[in-house]
Scaffold this motif. Structure first.
Motif, mmCIF file in Angstrom:
data_model
loop_
_atom_site.group_PDB
_atom_site.id
_atom_site.type_symbol
_atom_site.label_atom_id
_atom_site.label_comp_id
_atom_site.label_asym_id
_atom_site.label_seq_id
_atom_site.Cartn_x
_atom_site.Cartn_y
_atom_site.Cartn_z
ATOM 1 N N SER A 190 0.817 -1.206 0.000
ATOM 2 C CA SER A 190 0.000 0.000 0.000
ATOM 3 C C SER A 190 0.854 1.261 0.000
ATOM 4 N N LEU A 332 -15.631 -3.237 -6.244
ATOM 5 C CA LEU A 332 -14.536 -3.878 -5.518
ATOM 6 C C LEU A 332 -14.951 -4.007 -4.062
ATOM 7 N N ALA A 334 -13.997 -5.802 -0.236
ATOM 8 C CA ALA A 334 -12.885 -6.435 0.468
ATOM 9 C C ALA A 334 -12.853 -6.047 1.936
ATOM 10 N N HIS A 336 -10.607 -4.783 5.135
ATOM 11 C CA HIS A 336 -9.485 -3.850 5.212
ATOM 12 C C HIS A 336 -8.165 -4.603 5.002
ATOM 13 N N LEU A 340 -6.767 -3.530 -1.093
ATOM 14 C CA LEU A 340 -7.695 -2.458 -1.473
ATOM 15 C C LEU A 340 -6.984 -1.291 -2.147
ATOM 16 N N THR A 341 -5.677 -1.166 -1.925
ATOM 17 C CA THR A 341 -4.933 -0.076 -2.568
ATOM 18 C C THR A 341 -5.005 -0.182 -4.077
ATOM 19 N N MET A 343 -7.398 -0.271 -5.840
ATOM 20 C CA MET A 343 -8.448 0.591 -6.387
ATOM 21 C C MET A 343 -7.857 1.746 -7.182
ATOM 22 N N VAL A 352 -16.387 1.004 -4.276
ATOM 23 C CA VAL A 352 -15.402 0.356 -3.415
ATOM 24 C C VAL A 352 -16.042 0.130 -2.051
ATOM 25 N N GLU A 354 -15.506 -1.377 1.672
ATOM 26 C CA GLU A 354 -14.515 -1.817 2.645
ATOM 27 C C GLU A 354 -15.202 -2.322 3.904
ATOM 28 N N PHE A 365 -8.360 4.276 3.300
ATOM 29 C CA PHE A 365 -8.989 3.802 2.064
ATOM 30 C C PHE A 365 -10.174 4.670 1.666
ATOM 31 N N ALA A 369 -10.086 6.296 -1.952
ATOM 32 C CA ALA A 369 -11.214 6.154 -2.871
ATOM 33 C C ALA A 369 -11.726 7.520 -3.327
ATOM 34 N N TYR A 376 -17.385 5.279 -2.416
ATOM 35 C CA TYR A 376 -16.885 4.505 -1.275
ATOM 36 C C TYR A 376 -18.027 4.085 -0.366
#
Length: 413
Positions: A190, A332, A334, A336, A340-341, A343, A352, A354, A365, A369, A376
């Motif tokens: 990340s 996407l 996922a 944490h 996730l980076t 994205m 996205v 999380e 994140f 995002a 997000y």
């Protein structure tokens, strides 16, 4: 400064904290006064070497250039305040955690998060030292100017381990010029993607990579990302963390980690031909990872699969494969984690989602995002285990996932 106090400081520099412990045992005002002196003396200009580098004065880069009249500094992006939307499934800002924790800002701050400037500075006669945290392989650098003071940047600051490095007798490597981009834990997936690649892209576009220093110890993602930017990792000098680096003219890039002006050009620079339309729904599994796994993944996966998600394990994919997958992603989802980076490589407008432990709320994140122009969503999971918060597993529950999927269908229909 009295001779007694000066001698006490010199004794501390030679012998470490032993004299201070003796004074502490005796108690009284002398101990309290002596205890406070080293830090005060370092800030007032006493040579750090006298203190055995146990206390070091600190300078912001701009303050040092302004105070000494030496070196140059250029502002590339001035400070700015974001105007980011709330998470899609949050109705009010007050619902977001206000705890700033380790990060210096909170979930609640992200909608109007203040971003620091981007600058490029050149400073004369610097020494770079670093250490690797035992047992964790975490890298920590420090830059000391010719006045013996540490230059402070985001993720670069003086720590006790740097004092040990400065006290060592390792012969320094000497370079007339160097450009420094490395920060804390550069090897972390990340950190490399969101903090280091933006600097590389900026320097490449400015034609200022000639004196770049790369880490000697690199992983495949680092080298692959350089090649995807059209750079040969072997063409640059490398830094040995076990030896100090003395540089006659050091160029430093200072950035904020989540500025759109820095992050979006990385996505643009890493466009790969042959990717399909962004229609896929991807779930990143951490079931093969050490720590922070989703303990009820087996229960929630049937819901995700029925909603059209594909399960992927990012650690099984090369960087190019990860980028191609993200280019084709519309949603996407996922827990944490560093995956996730990725994205960063999704097209703007990706949803996205999380799953996060909001008792230890990491807003990075959400900020990432927002910077990338994504939608997000945050789903509260329960942190499990009597371990460090960064290592806790998560549980989220099928009812929560079912509701999020229902809302996603509404927004993505």
């Amino acid at each position: 400064m009295t001779h007694a106090i000066r001698n006490a400081l010199l004794a501390f520099g030679r012998n470490g904290p032993a004299p201070l412990r003796a004074l502490r045992a005796a108690g009284g005002k002398a101990y309290r006064r002596i205890r406070a002196l080293p830090a005060q003396a370092a800030e007032r200009g006493l040579p750090s070497k006298w203190l055995g580098y146990r206390w070091v004065g600190q300078d912001a880069v701009a303050d040092y250039v302004s105070r000494t009249g030496e070196g140059t500094i250029e502002t590339v992006h001035p400070p700015a305040t974001a105007c980011n939307p709330l998470p899609r499934n949050v109705a009010s800002r007050e619902e977001l955690p206000a705890d700033r924790g380790w990060w210096g800002y909170s979930f609640r701050d992200v909608p109007n998060r203040a971003s620091g400037e981007t600058f490029i500075a050149t400073v004369p006669d610097c020494r770079i030292v670093s250490f690797v945290e035992p047992g964790k392989n975490n890298f920590y650098p420090c830059i000391v100017n010719r006045d013996g003071r540490a230059l402070t940047l985001r993720e670069i600051a003086f720590r006790p381990g740097h004092g040990e490095a400065l006290r060592s007798r390792a012969d320094p490597v000497r370079l007339p010029k160097a450009t420094w981009i490395l920060e804390r834990v550069y090897h972390n997936h990340s950190h490399w993607l969101s903090a280091h690649l933006p600097k590389l892209r900026l320097l490449r576009d400015r034609g200022e990579l000639e004196d770049l220093i790369l880490p000697q110890r690199r992983n495949a993602v680092i080298d692959d990302s350089l090649r995807l930017l059209g750079l040969d990792p072997e063409a640059f000098a490398s830094y040995d963390p076990d030896r100090p680096l003395d540089v006659g003219e050091l160029t430093i890039v200072g950035t904020d980690r989540f500025r759109p002006e820095l992050l979006r050009p990385v996505r643009d620079a890493l466009t790969l031909p042959g990717t399909g339309p962004a229609e896929r729904r991807i779930f990143i599994s951490r079931s093969n990872s050490r720590g922070r796994s989703l303990v009820d993944e087996a229960e929630i996966w049937p819901l995700l699969e029925a909603a059209g998600f594909e399960r992927t394990f990012m650690e099984d994919l090369s960087l190019e494969q990860q980028i191609r997958l993200m280019r084709e992603t519309a949603v996407l989802f996922a827990p944490h984690g560093a995956g996730l980076t990725n994205m960063m490589f999704c097209p703007p407008g990706t949803h996205v989602v999380e799953i996060a432990d909001l008792s230890f709320p990491n807003p990075n994140f959400y900020a990432l995002a927002s910077a990338m122009g994504h939608h997000y969503w945050v789903v509260a999971g329960e942190g499990l285990g009597d371990v460090h918060p960064l290592d806790k597993d998560l549980r989220v529950g099928t009812e929560v996932i079912a509701e999020v999927l229902r809302q996603l269908d509404h927004w993505t229909a």
